[in-house]
Design a protein around this motif. Structure first.
Motif, PDB file in Angstrom:
ATOM      1  N   ASN A  62       0.815  -1.209   0.000  1.00 28.35           N
ATOM      2  CA  ASN A  62       0.000   0.000   0.000  1.00 28.35           C
ATOM      3  C   ASN A  62       0.850   1.260   0.000  1.00 28.35           C
ATOM      4  O   ASN A  62       0.317   2.374   0.066  1.00 28.35           O
ATOM      5  CB  ASN A  62      -0.942   0.002   1.211  1.00 28.35           C
ATOM      6  N   ALA A  63       2.173   1.115  -0.069  1.00 26.86           N
ATOM      7  CA  ALA A  63       3.100   2.248  -0.107  1.00 26.86           C
ATOM      8  C   ALA A  63       4.145   2.001  -1.185  1.00 26.86           C
ATOM      9  O   ALA A  63       5.336   1.825  -0.892  1.00 26.86           O
ATOM     10  CB  ALA A  63       3.760   2.438   1.261  1.00 26.86           C
ATOM     11  N   PRO A  64       3.746   1.975  -2.483  1.00 28.65           N
ATOM     12  CA  PRO A  64       4.721   1.657  -3.548  1.00 28.65           C
ATOM     13  C   PRO A  64       5.850   2.661  -3.644  1.00 28.65           C
ATOM     14  O   PRO A  64       6.975   2.302  -3.976  1.00 28.65           O
ATOM     15  CB  PRO A  64       3.861   1.647  -4.819  1.00 28.65           C
ATOM     16  N   GLY A  65       5.568   3.940  -3.341  1.00 25.09           N
ATOM     17  CA  GLY A  65       6.629   4.934  -3.408  1.00 25.09           C
ATOM     18  C   GLY A  65       7.740   4.661  -2.425  1.00 25.09           C
ATOM     19  O   GLY A  65       8.898   4.978  -2.682  1.00 25.09           O
ATOM     20  N   GLN A  66       7.417   4.060  -1.286  1.00 24.43           N
ATOM     21  CA  GLN A  66       8.422   3.758  -0.273  1.00 24.43           C
ATOM     22  C   GLN A  66       9.043   2.384  -0.477  1.00 24.43           C
ATOM     23  O   GLN A  66      10.255   2.210  -0.376  1.00 24.43           O
ATOM     24  CB  GLN A  66       7.793   3.817   1.112  1.00 24.43           C
ATOM     25  N   VAL A  67       8.224   1.392  -0.799  1.00 27.53           N
ATOM     26  CA  VAL A  67       8.705   0.012  -0.863  1.00 27.53           C
ATOM     27  C   VAL A  67       9.326  -0.312  -2.215  1.00 27.53           C
ATOM     28  O   VAL A  67      10.379  -0.934  -2.302  1.00 27.53           O
ATOM     29  CB  VAL A  67       7.555  -0.962  -0.552  1.00 27.53           C
TER      30      VAL A  67
END
Length: 866
Positions: free
Chosen positions: A275-280
């Motif tokens: 749910n956090a593609p920018g971070q993961v």
């Protein structure tokens, strides 16, 4: 008129005023001058140093001459200033003027700031102090009077990806040019042939990348070119697709999830969701190729500092694994460094000065950073895969049975991140659970426990932190008999360091190590380490190596271009002198003691020859253990993207080898619709795409016109320049829609581009072709005179086509000169119209493929015409 074009014409006009002052007019500048001609902005030659001077000089960028001119302003106090606009275009930099008058430059190594005191405005052109450029960009920028050139050596390649560019938002919405659905976009091959004492061995490695449907494919394979076994080893063959919060991979790749888990080869499917593609997802993908980058390896992320623009070299088990340029803020970072579970292999970073590849300034041992393992509160990731154990297309890595895994990570709060992994390989199960936590002033810590289906366990603890001048770090890895495999024995590896920095020049610490490794070796010590820079040109350090033996390093530069060094690293001790000879040559004299092989002295001369091929060569003599030898090395680029290197070595410390001759060929191409362009294949999974194409009429090169060095803008920034054939290639673009256009400032004066910026779709692993059609727009210039050759001022000059339509007009200035631009090729009538509307002079003009100068009109040759 465009800004940079206006600057160039102003410079050409100043030259014309020196050569023929009576015939120069601002409306009709002379043709472009010779590139190394010196002239003054005051219209007359001035004694050197008495007044400021403007010079038109040739740039030599990263040791290659560029077919362009730069404006250089020399002050009476001896300081040199270069046109800021010209320099930023040459180096491919973005620039922004700040409210306080300073200028911020965007570079691949971060932002550089030029203060208002570094800038000088002269007749509407902004110049920047050359010395300030060198300092701010960690580069070598200097005017060479002998070659009449500005030599610019940057610690990066102009046009390469920058962090600021990668952070730019990607546009959404409809596109003008869609990405291809199937392609071969990147190709890298490396062939190495070595002859040793009559025995020849030859190997080849290849990587192919391209688009396929909604995703991209990758193939890695290698093979022998000599001997009886010419079989192909397939290292990786996979197809990957990104869709917002998810990623899918089909094929064969190596999976490495955690230091407490056995790595394995998998042929099958992998899927990740977060749910956090920018971070993961934005973190670097693992070297092994897994979809979800997991940074719980003890050395997965390595950060440090060094001289801006220098080189950081990652050494893994004594071998060079990767290199990168140190950013302008002095930082470097290696991500996803491979380390097998429980390995007792030293991982170190050698730090070099900019432009130096000899003896490193220092060698830093690395440590884990638990802070890299944390997610923000609420962020979560699922990662699982299943398939056959092994690579089905590689007979040497077939494996046995099946394999499957599942991993779940979640940010439990802003301070705690939980992690759980389970995997089964060929019927043998292992699981890991743990947490990474941030305790504020107590630092970041991570703890994990692993267990297999037989009850064997493993443990890992990581920690690091800093408070004020004090710092600490710790790593503990421990596992039972047969935990990793049936053959492994109990192993533990503890390393801890604590110390204090005394200002920027002195650092003291105490290092403790306690390790019992698989080969039975035991290591146990507690020793001090020191790093000291008493002066800017002097550095000394002493630090225990992995096994407790000390590594020493001392570097002293008594004057610019000269360096004395003394080092001890591993079983090698050496002392040397390096002396620069000009900007392109260096002489190195070295004496070394190898505790295993013996003593040797060497004298090696290195030379780089600027030019299209970029020829570099070395030659030297070696002597040791009563025997003599030699070293010869030459490398060059045969064509953009294809390089060759030939080496010959007779090492007196290895007499049994005789003369070893090696030949390597490296082809690293982007496969574009307009042909092969330089460089494209990277080492990990492909996350980015690119754009390529050509400029010209209908995408074809216009004979007789120079189409090189035209800037290509992506999202408003210069990302590439065209080659001599008008081709270009932009790499490392994130997937999405980008705005692509030409910077018409760099076009030949005869050509214009009237196409609006394109909205271009870029897909990971593929290249989208974007061609630009150019319109041939010509012009003419001359003088209007009357009886006796007197100049006629303020009369309208018209260019009329066959249909009596006026296609261009101008007015003669006080010297009678005129100029008309932007006209299509064709046959025209050139005429001068008096104040009463009558034609007072005319002649026929044919515009074919170039600008016409010297088109004279004389009213005495005819009477007035209605």
């Amino acid at each position: 008129m465009k800004a940079s074009r206006r600057s160039a014409l102003a410079l050409a006009g100043s030259i014309a005023s020196l050569l023929a002052p009576a015939r120069w007019a601002e409306a009709a500048p002379a043709p472009a001058p010779a590139p190394r001609l010196e002239f003054s902005s005051f219209g007359a030659a001035l004694p050197s140093g008495s007044q400021k001077q403007i010079l038109l000089v040739v740039p030599i960028l990263n040791k290659k001459e560029v077919d362009a001119n730069l404006a250089l302003l020399r002050q009476p106090d001896g300081r040199d200033f270069v046109s800021l606009d010209d320099f930023t275009q040459l180096a491919g930099l973005g620039s922004q003027r700040e409210a306080d008058g300073s200028v911020r430059l965007s570079t691949p190594l971060g932002d550089a700031l030029l203060t208002e005191a570094d800038l000088l405005d002269d007749k509407g052109t902004t110049f920047v102090d050359v010395a300030a450029l060198s300092r701010s960009l960690a580069a070598q920028v200097a005017f060479d009077q002998a070659e009449f050139a500005l030599k610019v050596t940057l610690p990066w390649t102009p046009g390469e990806d920058t962090a600021s560019q990668r952070r730019r938002p990607v546009e959404s919405g409809p596109v003008d040019i869609a990405a291809p659905s199937a392609s071969l976009s990147r190709w890298r091959s490396e062939v190495l042939t070595v002859e040793t004492d009559g025995y020849v061995s030859s190997t080849a490695n290849h990587r192919l990348v391209g688009a396929l449907g909604p995703g991209n494919w990758r193939a890695d394979f290698s093979h022998n070119l000599s001997g009886n076994d010419l079989g192909v080893d397939v290292g990786a063959l996979s197809w990957r697709m990104d869709r917002g919060n998810s990623r899918l991979l089909l094929g064969q790749e190596r999976v490495f999830l955690h230091p407490l888990l056995q790595s394995f080869d998998l042929t099958g499917a992998q899927y990740a969701w977060t749910n956090a593609p920018g971070q993961v997802f934005d973190s670097s993908l693992g070297e092994a190729g897994q979809l979800l980058a997991y940074q719980a390896r003890p050395t997965s992320v390595i950060r440090g500092s060094g001289p801006p623009g220098g080189t950081a070299e990652l050494r893994y088990g004594g071998s060079v694994f990767a290199r990168q340029t140190i950013r302008l803020d002095g930082r470097y970072e290696f991500t996803d460094v491979p380390a097998a579970p429980g390995d007792a292999i030293p991982v170190e970073v050698a730090v070099y000065e900019f432009g130096d590849n000899g003896t490193p300034l220092r060698v830093d041992q690395t440590y884990s950073q638990a802070g890299n393992l944390q997610l923000t509160a609420g962020a979560q990731a699922h990662y699982f895969g299943a398939g056959a154990n092994g690579f089905l297309l590689d007979k040497d890595r077939l494996g046995a049975g099946n394999a499957a895994f599942y991993q779940y990570r979640r940010g439990l709060s802003e301070r705690f991140t939980g992690d759980f992994i389970v995997q089964s390989v060929d019927g043998r199960s292992q699981s890991v659970a743990g947490t990474a936590a941030n305790f504020g002033v107590a630092g970041s810590w991570a703890a994990y426990v692993g267990r297999d289906d037989n009850g064997a366990q493993a443990r890992q603890l990581l920690g690091d932190g800093q408070r004020g001048a004090w710092f600490w770090r710790a790593s503990w890895l421990d596992y039972d008999d047969a935990y990793l495999s049936e053959q492994t024995v109990a192993n533990h590896n503890i390393r801890a360091e604590a110390g204090r920095s005394f200002g920027p020049n002195l650092r003291l610490s105490l290092i403790h190590a306690d390790a019992s490794v698989t080969n039975g070796e035991k290591i146990n010590y507690t020793l001090p380490a020191v790093s000291w820079n008493p002066r800017p040109n002097l550095h000394v350090s002493a630090r225990p190596e992995y096994n407790g033996d000390y590594a020493y390093d001392a570097q002293w530069a008594p004057r610019p271009g000269t360096r004395l060094s003394a080092t001890r690293y591993g079983n090698l001790s050496q002392a040397g002198l390096e002396q620069n000879i000009g900007l392109n040559s260096r002489l190195s004299v070295m004496a070394q003691h190898d505790s295993v092989r013996g003593d040797r002295i060497s004298a090696i001369f290195n030379r780089y020859q600027p030019g299209v091929a970029g020829l570099a060569w070395s030659a030297g003599v070696l002597h040791g253990e009563g025997r003599s030898g030699f070293l010869a090395d030459a490398s060059l680029e045969l064509r953009p993207g294809l390089s060759a290197r030939l080496q010959a070595l007779r090492d007196p410390l290895a007499p049994a080898n005789g003369t070893v001759v090696g030949l390597s060929l490296v082809a690293d191409f982007a496969v574009t619709g307009a042909g092969l362009a330089r460089g494209g294949a990277n080492l990990g999974q492909v996350r980015d795409g690119g754009i390529s194409g050509a400029i010209g009429q209908g995408g074809r090169r216009r004979d007789g016109l120079d189409l090189s060095n035209v800037p290509v803008l992506v999202d408003g920034l210069v990302r590439a320049r065209t080659d001599a054939e008008g081709r270009y290639y932009v790499a490392n673009l994130p997937p999405g829609v980008h705005r692509v256009e030409l910077d018409s400032e760099g076009l030949p004066i005869e050509l214009s581009v009237h196409e609006a910026p394109r909205r271009v779709e870029v897909r990971a692993g593929s290249l989208t072709r974007v061609d630009f059609s150019l319109d041939l727009r010509l012009g003419l210039a001359g003088q209007l005179t009357g009886a006796g050759g007197a100049a006629l001022a303020d009369l309208e000059i018209q260019l009329v086509d066959a249909g009596q339509s006026i296609q261009g007009r101008s007015r003669s200035n006080r010297y009678g000169y005129y100029r008309i631009d932007g006209v299509a090729p064709g046959r025209y009538l050139l005429r001068a119209v008096g104040a009463d509307g009558h034609v007072v002079a005319k002649r026929e003009i044919v515009l074919e493929d170039r600008f016409l100068f010297g088109q004279e009109l004389n009213t005495a040759a005819q009477g007035p015409t209605p």
